[in-house]
Scaffold this active site. Structure first.
Site, PDB file in Angstrom:
ATOM      1  CE1 TYR A  70     -27.112  -3.445 -86.287  1.00 44.89           C
ATOM      2  CE2 TYR A  70     -27.846  -4.375 -88.904  1.00 44.89           C
ATOM      3  CZ  TYR A  70     -27.088  -3.600 -87.950  1.00 44.89           C
ATOM      4  OH  TYR A  70     -26.212  -3.337 -88.550  1.00 44.89           O
ATOM      5  CD  GLU A  72     -30.303  -1.021 -83.635  1.00 44.85           C
ATOM      6  OE1 GLU A  72     -30.210  -2.774 -83.707  1.00 44.85           O
ATOM      7  OE2 GLU A  72     -29.792  -0.366 -85.150  1.00 44.85           O
ATOM      8  CG  ASP A 216     -10.638  -0.443 -66.816  1.00 43.64           C
ATOM      9  OD1 ASP A 216     -11.116  -1.045 -66.482  1.00 43.64           O
ATOM     10  OD2 ASP A 216      -9.649   0.444 -67.871  1.00 43.64           O
ATOM     11  CB  THR A 242     -12.236  -7.014 -71.000  1.00 36.71           C
ATOM     12  OG1 THR A 242     -11.435  -7.153 -70.414  1.00 36.71           O
ATOM     13  CG2 THR A 242     -11.335  -5.426 -71.769  1.00 36.71           C
ATOM     14  CE  LYS A 245      -7.100  -7.132 -71.504  1.00 35.47           C
ATOM     15  NZ  LYS A 245      -7.829  -6.450 -71.226  1.00 35.47           N
ATOM     16  NE  ARG A 251     -10.732 -10.506 -78.729  1.00 36.15           N
ATOM     17  CZ  ARG A 251      -8.698 -10.006 -77.722  1.00 36.15           C
ATOM     18  NH1 ARG A 251      -9.119  -8.998 -77.485  1.00 36.15           N
ATOM     19  NH2 ARG A 251      -8.030 -10.915 -77.479  1.00 36.15           N
TER      20      ARG A 251
HETATM   21  N1  DSN Z   1      -4.538  -4.438 -74.487  1.00 30.00           N
HETATM   22  C1  DSN Z   1      -4.965  -5.059 -73.498  1.00 30.00           C
HETATM   23  C2  DSN Z   1      -3.535  -5.428 -72.191  1.00 30.00           C
HETATM   24  O1  DSN Z   1      -2.529  -5.784 -73.617  1.00 30.00           O
HETATM   25  O2  DSN Z   1      -3.630  -5.093 -71.536  1.00 30.00           O
HETATM   26  C3  DSN Z   1      -5.812  -3.953 -71.959  1.00 30.00           C
HETATM   27  O3  DSN Z   1      -6.139  -2.777 -73.284  1.00 30.00           O
END
Ligand code: DSN
Length: 436
Positions: A70, A72, A216, A242, A245, A251
């Protein structure tokens, strides 16, 4: 020296990390699931644009004892004792991320892209305020104002679209809507937009109406890391993303921000929207940032784009239509109406051949959202496997055969079985997670 320096490679250090034998012994059922997923990845083609294949090093950090802690708060300012070790993971991760993106401030704690977006909203707006973002139906994201999401329920969401003729973002419309609605935040970024975004134009519009510019970058931040496309960092107040990707990390989410927003962003992540950070994930993000700073990663990022372009071109040669005429990024949006197949049919037929992709609405889709007219395909996973343009041309041809094969007819099922065999042969030349 810090504690971690003792665990130098080559030393006989007991590592209580991923021990698959222990999992098999203690829980063969879940061990089986893990192995099945590995086999699924090895045996098929992953064309989902938002997925990738993380390195063993990232997986090792994820499967480590850092998961227990933990923590925080932030490094040096935690609400629990014993954080001196995990502090190092976050400090190293922050420093690597700032260097990689030339960012003034970073927060690696968001659990996901949606959590990062929630925090960015919280930093700059209050419920009821107006936010201007891309329409979900045209390639935006759930957190860009959908009525079933906090963004559309708690905020007054106004949507911009792409132009019907070019299928490119309609910047004039963005400006008109911004002048009319005076949003607190303007969001640039999408989940199914294959083209580069003009961040300078968005900045101009945001400045004209006194809005914060939030980019984003979840989908394309990995291409920015590899210097394969222009960076939004110099233009945005805040960049959310994120890490799993194109970037190929664990993730999770992250936020890059200007120093003037550092306090607001950090408070919006913790304590406003999250509790304890996932320190194993933060450490794995640090590993991914190190990997992304290597020259080999830049070659990969450029190849991701070349591969997506080859795939889009190959599918067009098979009679499908690439939305906007192609792609500048890692993904292509494919209109299947010219071949008379729905996105759902294509997804299901491809599944039978172990080609994994997703059905997707196309801009101004005349079909309902659950039966969209298109598919979205991406190149991050296949590129990680080492595939190049010639492989993508072969994938396009196999994908087209699968999509056109009428499942349930003798000829269609035979064709699907043939394609499945060809997919197996193709992936055995460039496997995911090669054995030995
Ligand atoms: N689920 C993601 C995508 O496949 O683009 C976006 O959050």
């Amino acid at each position: 020296m810090s504690a971690h320096s003792e665990n130098a490679p080559g030393q006989d250090v007991p590592f209580w990390g991923p021990d698959f034998g222990a999992l098999q012994q203690e829980d063969p059922e879940i061990a089986g699931v893990v192995l099945d997923e590995l086999e699924r990845l090895r045996g098929g083609l992953q064309l989902i644009a938002s997925e990738n294949l993380t390195s063993p090093a990232v997986l090792a950090a994820l499967g480590s004892t850092l998961s227990n802690k933990y923590a925080e708060g932030y490094p040096g300012r935690r609400y629990y004792g014993g954080c001196q070790v995990v502090d190092q993971a976050e400090e190293i991760g922050n420093a690597r991320t700032k260097a990689l993106f030339g960012a003034e401030h970073v927060n690696l704690q968001p659990h996901s892209g949606a959590s990062a977006n929630l925090a960015a909203y919280a930093a700059f707006a209050k419920p009821g305020d107006t936010v201007l973002a891309m329409d979900l139906k045209q390639g935006g994201h759930l957190t860009h104002g959908s009525k079933v999401n906090f963004s559309g329920l708690w905020f007054h969401a106004v949507s911009y679209t792409v132009r019907e003729d070019s299928e490119l973002i309609d910047y004039d419309q963005v400006r008109d809507l911004a002048l009319e609605h005076k949003p607190k935040i303007i969001i640039a970024g999408a989940t199914a937009y294959p083209r580069l975004i003009d961040f300078a134009r968005f900045r101009e519009i945001a400045d004209e109406v006194g809005a914060k510019l939030m980019v984003d970058a979840a989908h394309f931040i990995g291409l920015v890391a590899g210097k394969a496309i222009p960076s939004p960092v110099p233009f945005a107040d805040v960049v959310t993303a994120t890490t799993h990707k194109v970037l190929r990390g664990p993730r999770g989410g992250m936020i890059l921000a200007r120093e003037e927003h550092a306090k607001a962003i950090d408070k919006a992540v913790f304590p406003f929207s999250q509790g304890g950070p996932l320190m194993h994930s933060v450490a794995a993000k640090a590993v991914a940032m190190k990997e992304a700073a290597q020259p080999a990663y830049q070659a990969y990022a450029n190849q991701v784009i070349a591969n997506a372009q080859a795939l889009a071109k190959g599918l067009e040669a098979e009679g499908m239509r690439a939305v906007s005429g192609g792609t500048d990024t890692h993904l292509a949006l494919i209109d299947l109406r010219p071949i008379g197949v729905t996105g759902g049919e294509a997804e299901a037929r491809c599944d039978l051949t172990r080609i994994t992709l997703n059905k997707n609405a196309i801009p101004y889709d005349p079909a309902p959202p659950m039966k969209p007219s298109g598919i979205r395909v991406g190149s991050p996973s296949t590129t990680t496997q080492g595939m190049v343009e010639s492989d993508m041309a072969e994938i396009a041809s196999l994908l087209a055969r699968a999509v056109k094969a009428e499942h349930g007819t003798t000829a269609g099922d035979r064709e699907l079985a043939d394609v499945a065999q060809a997919v197996s042969a193709l992936v055995s030349r460039a496997p995911a997670y090669p054995r030995g």
